[in-house]
Design a protein around this motif. Structure first.
Motif, mmCIF file in Angstrom:
data_model
loop_
_atom_site.group_PDB
_atom_site.id
_atom_site.type_symbol
_atom_site.label_atom_id
_atom_site.label_comp_id
_atom_site.label_asym_id
_atom_site.label_seq_id
_atom_site.Cartn_x
_atom_site.Cartn_y
_atom_site.Cartn_z
ATOM 1 N N UNK A 20 0.827 -1.217 0.000
ATOM 2 C CA UNK A 20 0.000 0.000 0.000
ATOM 3 C C UNK A 20 0.857 1.261 0.000
ATOM 4 N N UNK A 23 1.105 3.771 -3.260
ATOM 5 C CA UNK A 23 -0.159 4.456 -3.525
ATOM 6 C C UNK A 23 -0.392 5.577 -2.506
ATOM 7 N N UNK A 24 -0.203 5.239 -1.236
ATOM 8 C CA UNK A 24 -0.432 6.237 -0.182
ATOM 9 C C UNK A 24 0.597 7.361 -0.294
ATOM 10 N N UNK A 26 2.139 8.426 -2.979
ATOM 11 C CA UNK A 26 1.827 9.296 -4.121
ATOM 12 C C UNK A 26 0.663 10.223 -3.791
ATOM 13 N N UNK A 27 -0.330 9.690 -3.087
ATOM 14 C CA UNK A 27 -1.500 10.508 -2.771
ATOM 15 C C UNK A 27 -1.150 11.629 -1.781
ATOM 16 N N UNK A 31 -1.213 15.632 -2.433
ATOM 17 C CA UNK A 31 -1.992 16.504 -1.547
ATOM 18 C C UNK A 31 -1.140 17.633 -0.997
ATOM 19 N N UNK A 33 1.550 18.873 -2.262
ATOM 20 C CA UNK A 33 1.851 19.806 -3.363
ATOM 21 C C UNK A 33 0.648 20.695 -3.659
ATOM 22 N N UNK A 34 -0.545 20.077 -3.675
ATOM 23 C CA UNK A 34 -1.764 20.870 -3.916
ATOM 24 C C UNK A 34 -1.948 21.927 -2.833
ATOM 25 N N UNK A 62 -0.828 18.838 8.589
ATOM 26 C CA UNK A 62 -1.122 17.400 8.439
ATOM 27 C C UNK A 62 -0.834 16.644 9.741
ATOM 28 N N UNK A 68 -0.956 9.983 11.493
ATOM 29 C CA UNK A 68 -1.528 9.786 10.148
ATOM 30 C C UNK A 68 -1.347 8.334 9.700
ATOM 31 N N UNK A 71 -3.879 6.217 11.329
ATOM 32 C CA UNK A 71 -5.189 6.384 10.678
ATOM 33 C C UNK A 71 -5.271 5.519 9.426
ATOM 34 N N UNK A 72 -4.169 5.495 8.676
ATOM 35 C CA UNK A 72 -4.144 4.695 7.447
ATOM 36 C C UNK A 72 -4.170 3.196 7.764
ATOM 37 N N UNK B 36 -7.470 16.755 -2.532
ATOM 38 C CA UNK B 36 -7.480 18.172 -2.157
ATOM 39 C C UNK B 36 -8.762 18.858 -2.600
ATOM 40 N N UNK B 51 -7.167 17.258 6.762
ATOM 41 C CA UNK B 51 -6.617 16.372 5.725
ATOM 42 C C UNK B 51 -6.207 15.022 6.305
ATOM 43 N N UNK B 52 -5.634 15.059 7.515
ATOM 44 C CA UNK B 52 -5.155 13.790 8.082
ATOM 45 C C UNK B 52 -6.296 12.866 8.504
ATOM 46 N N UNK B 55 -8.030 11.680 4.246
ATOM 47 C CA UNK B 55 -7.366 10.733 3.330
ATOM 48 C C UNK B 55 -7.476 9.273 3.790
ATOM 49 N N UNK B 56 -7.183 9.011 5.065
ATOM 50 C CA UNK B 56 -7.398 7.619 5.504
ATOM 51 C C UNK B 56 -8.859 7.201 5.389
ATOM 52 N N UNK B 59 -9.671 6.087 1.898
ATOM 53 C CA UNK B 59 -9.114 4.755 1.658
ATOM 54 C C UNK B 59 -10.001 3.664 2.265
ATOM 55 N N UNK B 60 -10.534 3.955 3.454
ATOM 56 C CA UNK B 60 -11.416 2.974 4.109
ATOM 57 C C UNK B 60 -12.703 2.813 3.296
ATOM 58 N N UNK B 71 -6.312 6.556 -10.714
ATOM 59 C CA UNK B 71 -5.240 7.554 -10.846
ATOM 60 C C UNK B 71 -5.352 8.225 -12.224
ATOM 61 N N UNK B 77 0.178 16.912 -12.624
ATOM 62 C CA UNK B 77 0.376 16.261 -11.327
ATOM 63 C C UNK B 77 -0.573 15.065 -11.240
ATOM 64 N N UNK B 79 -3.138 12.526 -9.992
ATOM 65 C CA UNK B 79 -4.100 12.648 -8.884
ATOM 66 C C UNK B 79 -5.015 11.428 -8.845
#
Lengths: 324, 115
Positions: A20, A23-24, A26-27, A31, A33-34, A62, A68, A71-72, B36, B51-52, B55-56, B59-60, B71, B77, B79
């Protein structure tokens, strides 16, 4: 991606499952960067210092990468969770007393078997020490097994407790056993144990209590005491035992049973008082001191203290049962 | 409000928000959203989310089959876009009904309790 973001992302993903991670990573990177771009705004040419400051700001927003990451991972952050906790408490309540009882019995039997001249202190010391170790080991084993079950089965260690969970519970699951009855039964059982111990008292050698040197390891009781006194003593104990057996089997303290028990208690105390004050009941070599009379009187006081305590205790049990 | 009341309010608001964020994310993902964009959509809609947490959560929801993720590497970029699946749409619709019922119930309760 800056080195700082790279380190942050690495901190987040390092404890996550390997498949995983890309993928995580990259995401999160996208984020970050955004978020940085959004704060820098369009049409301006940001200085490297400003970009670095905003990047720090975003990363701090963050938050702690460990949090974090947790959480993942979505894995439980506890050892025994709410689903397994009832099973854990149930196991402790049933297994620990059983282990304690087995440890006590095993240690008493093995100590006596292996040391024919075992002293009571040695028996108590070994038994207490080994029982504590056995209880701690059982506690650790239960905790580890249920804790691992909680993890391995996603809280499914409590599968056996499913019927206890809301939704499947019905009034038929209510524990209808009478708690007062259980208490009376437990007290009666304990009373029987004491009665058996008292019944054996005339045979217990002094060597068992480190005072064997005082009378050559004979009993605590005067060997010349008339057998009739012993018969009377055992007779009273048998009557008290019968009362306790009735309480145990019926799980109740009926007035007639309480009355017979109380009368037998007082009658036995009178019997013991007469016996102690009219002759040397204890072994003469144990009481062969200038204070022998005082010892007899102290014994009588002790007998009456026990009887009064027993009467009060019985009366309280009776009142509790008949006021509930 | 004193300090204890503030703390209690913060705790209850957090509890209330926790379920709301899931529902709001499902509703927002009826249109494809990347992380975002969803964050800003929710914030602009009055459901500010960290955000924290988001994102998780995405995924859930993806693991539960309520969202699907793809993707997009065509942009400068790359996304990851999240979209509601059919079962996600059913769940979102059911949650919406519950939400409306709850809103109606709470409004009625509030009226009944108002002196």
């Amino acid at each position: 991606m800056s080195a700082l973001t790279e380190i942050y992302v690495d901190n987040v993903t390092r404890h996550l499952p390997e498949d995983a991670r890309p993928d995580i990573a990259a995401e999160i990177t996208a984020t970050i960067d955004d978020m940085v771009d959004a704060r820098l705004g369009e049409g301006t040419d940001p200085t490297p210092d400003r970009t670095a400051a905003i990047e720090r700001e975003v990363l701090e927003e963050l938050g702690d990468p460990a949090v974090l990451s947790r959480e993942y991972s979505n894995s439980p952050q506890h050892f025994i969770g709410p689903n397994s906790y009832p099973l854990f408490v149930w196991a402790l309540r049933w297994v620990l007393p059983l282990v304690g009882l087995l440890a006590v019995l095993t240690n008493v039997v093995t100590t006596i078997a292996l040391s024919p001249e075992a002293q009571i202190g040695e028996i108590i010391g070994k038994t207490a020490g080994n029982t504590v170790i056995a209880l701690l080991t059982a506690f650790a084993a239960i905790t580890i097994i249920i804790g691992l079950g909680d993890r391995g089965m996603d809280g499914g260690a409590a599968e056996a407790m499913r019927k206890r969970q809301s939704g499947t519970w019905t009034v038929d699951d209510l524990d209808r056993r009478d708690s007062h009855g259980k208490q009376i039964r437990a007290e009666a059982g304990l009373g029987l144990v004491f009665i058996v111990a008292f019944a054996m008292a005339p045979f217990i050698p002094t060597s068992l209590f480190y005072v064997g040197h005082l009378n050559g390891g004979e009993t605590f009781i005067n060997p010349d005491l008339g057998f009739g006194w012993l018969l009377g003593y055992w007779g009273f104990l048998a009557l008290l035992a019968a009362v306790e057996i009735v309480k145990f089997t019926t799980a109740s303290a009926r007035p007639i049973v309480v009355l017979i028990g109380g009368i037998a208690d007082v009658a036995m105390a009178v019997f013991l008082t007469v016996a102690l004050l009219t002759q040397p009941v204890l072994h003469p070599e144990l009481t062969n001191t200038p204070n022998a009379d005082v010892q007899q009187i102290i014994t009588v006081i002790a007998v009456w203290a026990i009887v009064i305590w027993d009467q009060v205790s019985t009366w309280r049990t009776y009142r509790r049962e008949h006021h509930s | 409000m004193d300090e204890d009341t503030d703390k209690a309010l913060a705790t209850h608001e957090q509890e209330l928000r926790r379920g709301t964020v899931v529902f709001a994310s499902l509703v927002a993902c009826r249109r494809p959203q990347y992380g975002y964009s969803l964050l800003t959509t929710l914030t602009e809609a009055g459901v500010p989310t960290e955000a924290n947490t988001l994102y998780p959560l995405l995924r859930r929801l993806e693991k539960q089959g309520l969202l699907t993720a793809v993707w997009n590497t065509e942009q400068a970029r790359p996304r990851k876009y999240y979209t509601l699946t059919d079962s996600g749409a059913e769940v979102a619709a059911a949650l919406h009904s519950h939400w409306l019922e709850l809103d109606s119930s709470i409004t009625q309760l509030w009226k009944d309790g108002t002196p």
